[in-house]
Scaffold this motif. Structure first.
Motif, short mmCIF file in Angstrom:
data_model
loop_
_atom_site.label_atom_id
_atom_site.label_comp_id
_atom_site.label_asym_id
_atom_site.label_seq_id
_atom_site.Cartn_x
_atom_site.Cartn_y
_atom_site.Cartn_z
N THR A 178 30.76 34.44 -19.88
CA THR A 178 29.61 34.23 -19.00
C THR A 178 29.06 35.54 -18.48
N ILE A 179 29.95 36.41 -18.01
CA ILE A 179 29.51 37.71 -17.49
C ILE A 179 28.89 38.55 -18.61
N LEU A 180 29.53 38.55 -19.76
CA LEU A 180 28.99 39.33 -20.88
C LEU A 180 27.60 38.85 -21.26
N MET A 181 27.41 37.55 -21.40
CA MET A 181 26.13 37.05 -21.89
C MET A 181 25.02 37.21 -20.85
N ASN A 182 25.36 37.19 -19.58
CA ASN A 182 24.35 37.49 -18.57
C ASN A 182 23.87 38.93 -18.75
N GLN A 198 5.85 35.66 -23.43
CA GLN A 198 6.46 34.39 -23.79
C GLN A 198 7.98 34.54 -23.95
N LEU A 199 8.40 35.57 -24.67
CA LEU A 199 9.83 35.79 -24.87
C LEU A 199 10.54 36.13 -23.56
N MET A 200 9.90 36.91 -22.71
CA MET A 200 10.50 37.31 -21.44
C MET A 200 10.76 36.10 -20.54
N ARG A 201 9.83 35.14 -20.52
CA ARG A 201 10.03 33.97 -19.67
C ARG A 201 11.26 33.19 -20.10
N ILE A 202 11.42 33.01 -21.40
CA ILE A 202 12.58 32.26 -21.90
C ILE A 202 13.87 33.04 -21.64
N GLU A 203 13.84 34.35 -21.88
CA GLU A 203 15.04 35.17 -21.65
C GLU A 203 15.44 35.11 -20.17
N HIS A 204 14.46 35.14 -19.29
CA HIS A 204 14.77 35.06 -17.85
C HIS A 204 15.48 33.75 -17.53
N HIS A 205 14.98 32.65 -18.05
CA HIS A 205 15.59 31.36 -17.76
C HIS A 205 16.97 31.23 -18.38
N GLN A 206 17.16 31.79 -19.57
CA GLN A 206 18.49 31.79 -20.15
C GLN A 206 19.46 32.58 -19.27
N ALA A 207 19.03 33.75 -18.82
CA ALA A 207 19.88 34.57 -17.96
C ALA A 207 20.21 33.83 -16.66
N THR A 208 19.24 33.09 -16.12
CA THR A 208 19.47 32.33 -14.90
C THR A 208 20.55 31.29 -15.12
N LEU A 209 20.42 30.50 -16.17
CA LEU A 209 21.40 29.45 -16.44
C LEU A 209 22.80 30.05 -16.61
N VAL A 210 22.89 31.14 -17.36
CA VAL A 210 24.19 31.76 -17.60
C VAL A 210 24.77 32.33 -16.30
N ASN A 211 23.98 33.07 -15.56
CA ASN A 211 24.47 33.72 -14.34
C ASN A 211 24.91 32.70 -13.30
N TRP A 212 24.21 31.58 -13.23
CA TRP A 212 24.52 30.55 -12.23
C TRP A 212 25.79 29.77 -12.58
#
Length: 390
Positions: free
Chosen positions: A41-45, A71-85
């Motif tokens: 989880t930490i690595l992928m964030n 477009q790519l940045m918005r998706i990457e941000h949401h992926q990072a959010t899900l992982v970090n949370w």
């Protein structure tokens, strides 16, 4: 897992959607989940945020790519959010810090073993010894402030002992640089450097945000000291990346790096719910990669196979304890130092400007030495030790 970077299309961008409940899922448990679920989880964030960071810089430098990048940045941000949370409130900030250092140690050890370039492998082992010592210093802080045993977080996978002392990690900037990998380096070599650069960025940023929130003066100083070393590590690993790669070439490698890492996580995750997240994001990243491949063909008029080869994924990071390997590295390389971009076998050959820099920085004391002055980690949790004293 059989994947090909050139032919597997993944999930199209217009189908990569989230809701707020989707973004904020049930976190992992620090006690019930395996420690390597937290490591992944930490690595992928860190990997997600570094990919986002590259795109943020690219946005400022390239007009024709702005819409695609947004477009790519918005998706990457949401992926990072899900992982970090996925890191939950049952972790105190220092316990999360212990997780960050365990991630740095075990992931870097695996990369060092995978890397075929002897010089770069030495670079990974060099910084690895410093993160190993950081784990020891933060474990002392956890004992000091919370009376807790760091082994509750590391779960016995990672030794908690000193390595190259944090006191001597502070180098003059010119001695943090390395020679970059050549443009024709293997895909594996490039993915290794990108992965660890992202990991160090995330660790640095976490310490910079968490450090000021402590009331204990020594804790504040320790986070300041180790955050400074993490900034050096960003330079150390980041300088491995060839500066002559084009912008889209870097983006192509960044997306390949995410695919490579999510594949490793999906293969080795034993929590079915978390495994499903890794598999979902693996498909998302294949979609991102194919979007960047299209941009690469359109704007650079080059064949992505020049960068990605035959598209086969290199051997993946292994999420396991590297105890015996680490003990060997500590025994052989703790005395190693840097002189410019070269490694030297002992302290006497270190770059002179680092000695002067370190003397000034440590002239009023060393937080890392103070925090561990009377600390020695022993096997057994804090509850065992309290029972013995009763």
């Amino acid at each position: 897992m059989s994947l090909n970077l050139l032919t597997d299309r993944g999930t199209p961008l217009d189908r990569q959607r989230f809701t707020w409940k989707d973004l904020v899922q049930k976190p992992i448990s620090k006690l019930d989940d395996d420690a390597f679920s937290r490591v992944r989880t930490i690595l992928m964030n860190g990997v997600e945020l570094d990919s986002l960071r590259v795109k943020q810089v690219a946005l400022r430098m390239n007009g024709p790519l702005r819409q695609s990048l947004a477009q790519l940045m918005r998706i990457e941000h949401h992926q990072a959010t899900l992982v970090n949370w996925l890191i939950g409130a049952d972790h105190s900030p220092i316990e999360t810090t212990i997780g960050y250092e365990q991630t740095a140690i075990e992931v870097t050890a695996s990369v060092a073993k995978l890397e075929t370039d002897p010089y770069l492998a030495q670079g990974y082992r060099y910084a690895l010894l410093e993160d190993f010592d950081h784990l020891y210093r933060y474990s002392a802080l956890l004992d000091r402030l919370e009376g807790k045993d760091a082994n509750n977080i590391t779960q016995g996978y990672t030794d908690i002992v000193p390595a190259r002392p944090t006191l001597v990690h502070h180098r003059a900037p010119e001695h943090d640089l390395l020679e970059p990998y050549p443009l024709d380096a293997t895909l594996a070599t490039k993915l290794h450097a990108i992965t660890l650069t992202g990991g160090e960025y995330q660790t640095h940023d976490y310490y910079m945000n968490i450090g000021p929130l402590f009331t204990d003066p020594l804790a504040r100083q320790l986070y300041a000291e180790i955050a400074s070393v993490e900034a050096q590590h960003i330079t150390h690993y980041g300088s491995m990346i060839n500066p002559n790669e084009s912008l889209l070439e870097k983006m192509l490698l960044q997306e390949a790096c995410e695919v490579w890492n999510y594949a490793a996580c999906a293969e080795q995750e034993d929590n079915p719910r978390i495994k499903a997240i890794w598999e979902r994001f693996l498909d998302y990243e294949l979609g991102h990669l194919n979007a960047v491949i299209d941009l690469f063909k359109q704007h650079e008029q080059r064949d992505p196979a020049e960068i990605l080869g035959d598209g086969k994924l290199p051997p993946r990071i292994v999420f396991e304890s590297h105890r015996e390997y680490l003990r060997e590295v500590i025994a052989k390389e703790t005395g190693m130092r840097k002189d410019g971009t070269a490694f030297t076998p002992d302290e006497s050959q270190e770059g002179a400007s680092s000695l002067a820099y370190r003397e000034q920085l440590n002239s009023e004391g060393s937080p890392s030495e103070t925090v561990s002055a009377s600390y020695r980690w022993t096997a057994g949790t804090e509850l065992v030790r309290e029972a013995a004293l009763a």
